[in-house]
Design an enzyme around this catalytic site. Structure first.
Site: not given
Ligand SMILES: Nc1ncnc2c1ncn2[C@@H]1O[C@H](COP(=O)(O)OP(=O)(O)OP(=O)(O)O)[C@@H](O)[C@H]1O
Ligand SMILES: [Mg+2]
Length: 303
Positions: A70, A75, A90, A183
């Protein structure tokens, strides 16, 4: 993208164990030959091993694959070196290591995640401190996102009802703990292929009920297609804001459904009710929404 090869992993472990036994118990001559062969293989493979993208954090987790890159966070899929278990880790991107706001937000995300336990919430397991001080959130690993599953095949009405039951019961637990998720979308709903095991993830912009995002140095937080009007306007949020997102989610699931019946009409009506512009016109809370969902599901298909 998120390929996992448990069978390969076991096979490698089995072969290694045979090699280890041979090295320990073979005759001196066999041991000498084996040791020489292992040395030779390591010499030839050293360059590849050095280049391999193998990062280990906290001496415990091997980062196997970058899953999400991101703007500010990454992640990884990680494997615990002793237990063999899979996790999502993450962390802020290395060039954001000195960002105090991001650090605070990630620790907040961890605290909220650790405070919540529910069968349909991706469990936050711990927070690590990386060598450069970055926090790294460890959660249970869940194969893929609902967003990807939706691109693969249409959903049945039964599956949609099951997804919404999981989401609303999970929201009920989040709201009972005093938080608003803020979200909810197919990008933050994870499932291991089986939709009945769907889990809500990403508490990155969750708020305590009655708070607004500007209190946390966030100008706008959320996804425009799912964020409620009050969230878009940066106002104080309560549980009804998540119900708006649940309505948008239900509409988008129905767009991926190939069944037309009274049941689908009832679900459309529920989606409409949940995503009303005026929060007062939405169901009072997730429990009330669950009752409405239950009523929709009981509608005879050809009544
Ligand atoms: N527990 C998990 N198992 C598998 N994949 C995961 C998991 N947590 C996150 N991901 C993957 O990582 C992606 C991004 O994680 P997350 O949604 O927590 O971050 P975000 O806050 O949306 O990122 P950004 O900071 O870029 O906005 C998810 O859409 C998923 O594809
Ligand atoms: Mg997310």
């Amino acid at each position: 993208m998120m390929d996992d090869h448990p069978a390969d992993f076991e096979e490698i472990a089995r072969r290694f164990s045979h090699l280890w036994q041979a090295l320990n118990h073979g005759s001196p001559e066999t041991r000498k030959i084996l040791v020489d062969r292992v040395r030779d293989a390591l010499d030839r493979g050293e360059a590849r091993l050095r280049d391999a993208d193998c990062q280990i954090v906290a001496n415990s987790f091997m980062l196997e694959a970058l899953i999400h890159d991101g703007a500010a966070t990454q992640v990884y899929r990680a494997r615990h070196r002793d237990l063999g278990t899979l996790h999502a880790i993450k962390m802020p991107k290395p060039d954001h290591a000195d960002d105090p706001v991001l650090r605070k937000l990630m620790l907040r995300e961890a605290e909220i995640g650790m405070a919540l336990r529910h069968p349909h919430i991706a469990a936050t397991q711990t927070v690590l401190r990386l060598a450069d001080g970055r926090p790294a959130l460890v959660t249970e690993w869940i194969g893929s996102r609902l967003a990807e599953l939706l691109q693969e095949r249409p959903l049945s009405l039964g599956e949609i009802t099951s997804v919404m039951t999981s989401v609303l019961s999970c929201l009920e637990a989040i709201h009972a703990a005093g938080f608003v998720h803020c979200d909810l979308s197919p990008l933050n709903l994870l499932a291991d292929g089986d939709l009945s095991r769907l889990k809500i993830a990403d508490f990155g912009i969750a708020l305590e009920r009655g708070c607004r995002h500007s209190q946390f140095d966030l100008a706008f937080a959320g996804q425009p297609d799912f964020a409620s009007p009050e969230q878009m306007a940066g106002q104080r949020l309560d549980e009804r804001s998540d119900l708006y997102a649940a309505g948008c989610l239900l509409s988008s699931l129905l767009n991926h459904c190939n069944e037309e019946s009274d049941g689908s009409e009832a679900l459309k009506a529920l989606a409409n009710r949940l995503s009303q512009q005026d929060p007062q016109a939405r169901p009072e809370n997730a429990r009330a929404a669950l009752h409405l969902l239950d009523g929709s599901a009981k509608r005879p298909v050809d009544a």
